[in-house]
Motif scaffolding. Structure first.
Motif, PDB file in Angstrom:
ATOM      1  N   ILE A  12      47.202  15.049  28.104  1.00 47.77           N
ATOM      2  CA  ILE A  12      47.679  16.077  26.996  1.00 47.77           C
ATOM      3  C   ILE A  12      47.154  17.369  27.794  1.00 47.77           C
ATOM      4  N   GLU A  13      48.085  18.173  27.771  1.00 47.21           N
ATOM      5  CA  GLU A  13      47.799  19.712  28.259  1.00 47.21           C
ATOM      6  C   GLU A  13      47.516  20.448  27.172  1.00 47.21           C
ATOM      7  N   ALA A  14      46.608  21.458  27.150  1.00 45.29           N
ATOM      8  CA  ALA A  14      46.347  22.419  26.134  1.00 45.29           C
ATOM      9  C   ALA A  14      46.499  23.736  26.966  1.00 45.29           C
ATOM     10  N   ARG A  15      47.128  24.684  26.299  1.00 43.19           N
ATOM     11  CA  ARG A  15      47.326  26.088  26.582  1.00 43.19           C
ATOM     12  C   ARG A  15      46.843  26.865  25.569  1.00 43.19           C
ATOM     13  N   PHE A  16      45.826  27.864  25.721  1.00 49.51           N
ATOM     14  CA  PHE A  16      45.220  28.591  24.631  1.00 49.51           C
ATOM     15  C   PHE A  16      45.421  30.054  25.174  1.00 49.51           C
ATOM     16  N   GLU A  17      45.811  31.080  24.161  1.00 49.01           N
ATOM     17  CA  GLU A  17      45.994  32.472  24.384  1.00 49.01           C
ATOM     18  C   GLU A  17      45.438  33.018  23.518  1.00 49.01           C
ATOM     19  N   THR A  18      45.140  34.459  23.652  1.00 45.19           N
ATOM     20  CA  THR A  18      44.619  35.204  22.771  1.00 45.19           C
ATOM     21  C   THR A  18      45.492  35.940  21.575  1.00 45.19           C
ATOM     22  N   ARG A 195      61.870  14.085  25.527  1.00 46.34           N
ATOM     23  CA  ARG A 195      61.386  14.322  26.894  1.00 46.34           C
ATOM     24  C   ARG A 195      60.437  15.265  27.188  1.00 46.34           C
ATOM     25  N   PHE A 196      60.235  16.170  26.303  1.00 44.97           N
ATOM     26  CA  PHE A 196      59.297  17.347  26.359  1.00 44.97           C
ATOM     27  C   PHE A 196      58.825  17.588  24.988  1.00 44.97           C
ATOM     28  N   VAL A 197      57.722  17.345  24.811  1.00 45.29           N
ATOM     29  CA  VAL A 197      56.938  17.412  23.563  1.00 45.29           C
ATOM     30  C   VAL A 197      55.845  18.697  23.244  1.00 45.29           C
ATOM     31  N   ALA A 198      55.988  19.414  22.471  1.00 40.96           N
ATOM     32  CA  ALA A 198      54.978  20.557  22.324  1.00 40.96           C
ATOM     33  C   ALA A 198      54.524  20.624  20.923  1.00 40.96           C
ATOM     34  N   LEU A 199      53.188  20.892  20.603  1.00 43.33           N
ATOM     35  CA  LEU A 199      52.697  21.262  19.481  1.00 43.33           C
ATOM     36  C   LEU A 199      52.263  22.635  19.253  1.00 43.33           C
ATOM     37  N   LYS A 230      49.555  11.798  22.406  1.00 42.16           N
ATOM     38  CA  LYS A 230      49.496  11.088  23.451  1.00 42.16           C
ATOM     39  C   LYS A 230      49.705  11.746  24.946  1.00 42.16           C
ATOM     40  N   SER A 231      49.767  11.018  25.968  1.00 43.16           N
ATOM     41  CA  SER A 231      50.006  11.517  27.102  1.00 43.16           C
ATOM     42  C   SER A 231      51.490  12.296  27.413  1.00 43.16           C
ATOM     43  N   GLY A 232      51.412  13.335  27.965  1.00 47.07           N
ATOM     44  CA  GLY A 232      52.850  13.982  27.998  1.00 47.07           C
ATOM     45  C   GLY A 232      52.878  15.340  26.863  1.00 47.07           C
ATOM     46  N   LEU A 233      51.903  15.216  25.968  1.00 48.60           N
ATOM     47  CA  LEU A 233      52.023  16.484  25.009  1.00 48.60           C
ATOM     48  C   LEU A 233      51.550  17.610  25.533  1.00 48.60           C
ATOM     49  N   GLN A 234      52.208  18.732  25.315  1.00 45.98           N
ATOM     50  CA  GLN A 234      51.691  19.951  25.524  1.00 45.98           C
ATOM     51  C   GLN A 234      51.304  20.756  24.309  1.00 45.98           C
ATOM     52  N   ILE A 235      49.964  21.191  24.074  1.00 48.77           N
ATOM     53  CA  ILE A 235      49.538  21.878  22.881  1.00 48.77           C
ATOM     54  C   ILE A 235      49.536  23.359  23.228  1.00 48.77           C
ATOM     55  N   PHE A 236      50.013  24.239  22.344  1.00 49.14           N
ATOM     56  CA  PHE A 236      50.109  25.842  22.349  1.00 49.14           C
ATOM     57  C   PHE A 236      49.448  26.414  21.333  1.00 49.14           C
ATOM     58  N   TRP A 237      48.243  26.808  21.463  1.00 52.55           N
ATOM     59  CA  TRP A 237      47.578  27.675  20.371  1.00 52.55           C
ATOM     60  C   TRP A 237      46.996  28.847  20.798  1.00 52.55           C
ATOM     61  N   SER A 238      46.801  29.492  19.445  1.00 50.93           N
ATOM     62  CA  SER A 238      46.224  31.076  19.491  1.00 50.93           C
ATOM     63  C   SER A 238      45.814  31.188  18.229  1.00 50.93           C
ATOM     64  N   PRO A 239      44.520  32.071  18.161  1.00 49.52           N
ATOM     65  CA  PRO A 239      43.855  32.428  16.980  1.00 49.52           C
ATOM     66  C   PRO A 239      45.015  33.014  15.816  1.00 49.52           C
TER      67      PRO A 239
END
Length: 239
Positions: A12-18, A195-199, A230-239
């Protein structure tokens, strides 16, 4: 910004931004790149998006991307069973935010069909999706503080059916008592093959909910979002 600490499962890959705007642009870039790559080798591609306020800047950014939108199928992961003119309609929101500019050329599939209830409109909604490009190429999910995603609500009597990995149906009618409106949703079995799943998440409260979901990954009926952690998920989060 100090990066949040999350105990993520492998893959699982997580990307955080401001800011939400930065996250929206990153997600739009990632989705655009994936769709372009997919269209290099396939006649069409499909994109399922979520409603609500969090996705708005992402949808607006994506609408301006230079993609061969005429070859892209767009649909919602779920919808409230209300008229398109209703303020609660996600169909209206998607048409006003995503299906503009370059993305106006996309082919839109509406989950909301005629009928007083989602059960009444289920056959028509399935017929509407008959020409949808399958499996989904891109799936963009959100999450509620109760751990629901799409309209897979923990308190919905129909949850076990809608969450079953063996379910061969594309859609399910949902009547969660906690919600003001009955709903229609893509089933878990259908969405999990994307094929591509993002939260896509915004806010400290959603981060805490995510931590809770990650702490007990097996309890999918108490927090249905766990089915996608699960594996393959990409998480995109900001405050």
């Amino acid at each position: 910004m100090k990066m949040p600490e999350l105990d993520l499962p492998q893959g699982i890959e997580a990307r955080f931004e401001t800011t939400p705007q930065l996250v929206a642009q990153q997600l739009a870039d990632a989705v655009s790149d994936f769709l372009k790559d997919r269209l290099d080798s396939a006649p069409r591609a499909s994109l399922a998006v979520s409603g609500g306020s969090t996705p708005l800047p992402f949808l607006q950014a994506l609408s301006r991307k230079e993609i061969d939108w005429g070859r892209v199928d767009v649909l919602l992961v779920d919808e409230r069973w209300v008229a398109e003119t209703d303020e609660a309609s996600n169909t209206r929101m998607v048409k006003e935010s995503l299906l503009q500019h370059n993305a106006a050329a996309a082919r839109f599939f509406s989950l909301k069909q005629a009928g007083a209830t989602p059960e009444d409109g289920l056959a028509a909604a399935n017929a509407e999706l008959a020409a949808l490009t399958r499996p989904l190429d891109v799936l963009i999910l959100g999450m509620g503080n109760d751990g629901h995603t799409a309209s897979l609500f923990p308190d919905a009597p129909e949850l076990a059916h809608a969450m079953s990995p063996e379910n061969r149906e594309t859609l399910a009618a949902m009547r969660p008592p906690s919600q003001a409106h009955s709903r229609i949703t893509l089933t878990y079995a259908f969405m999990r093959r994307a094929r591509f799943v993002a939260l896509h998440l915004k806010g400290e409260d959603k981060l805490e909910t995510l931590k809770k979901a990650l702490s007990e990954p097996g309890g999918v009926f108490t927090m249905p979002v766990r089915g996608f952690l699960k594996s393959g998920l990409q998480i995109f989060w900001s405050p």
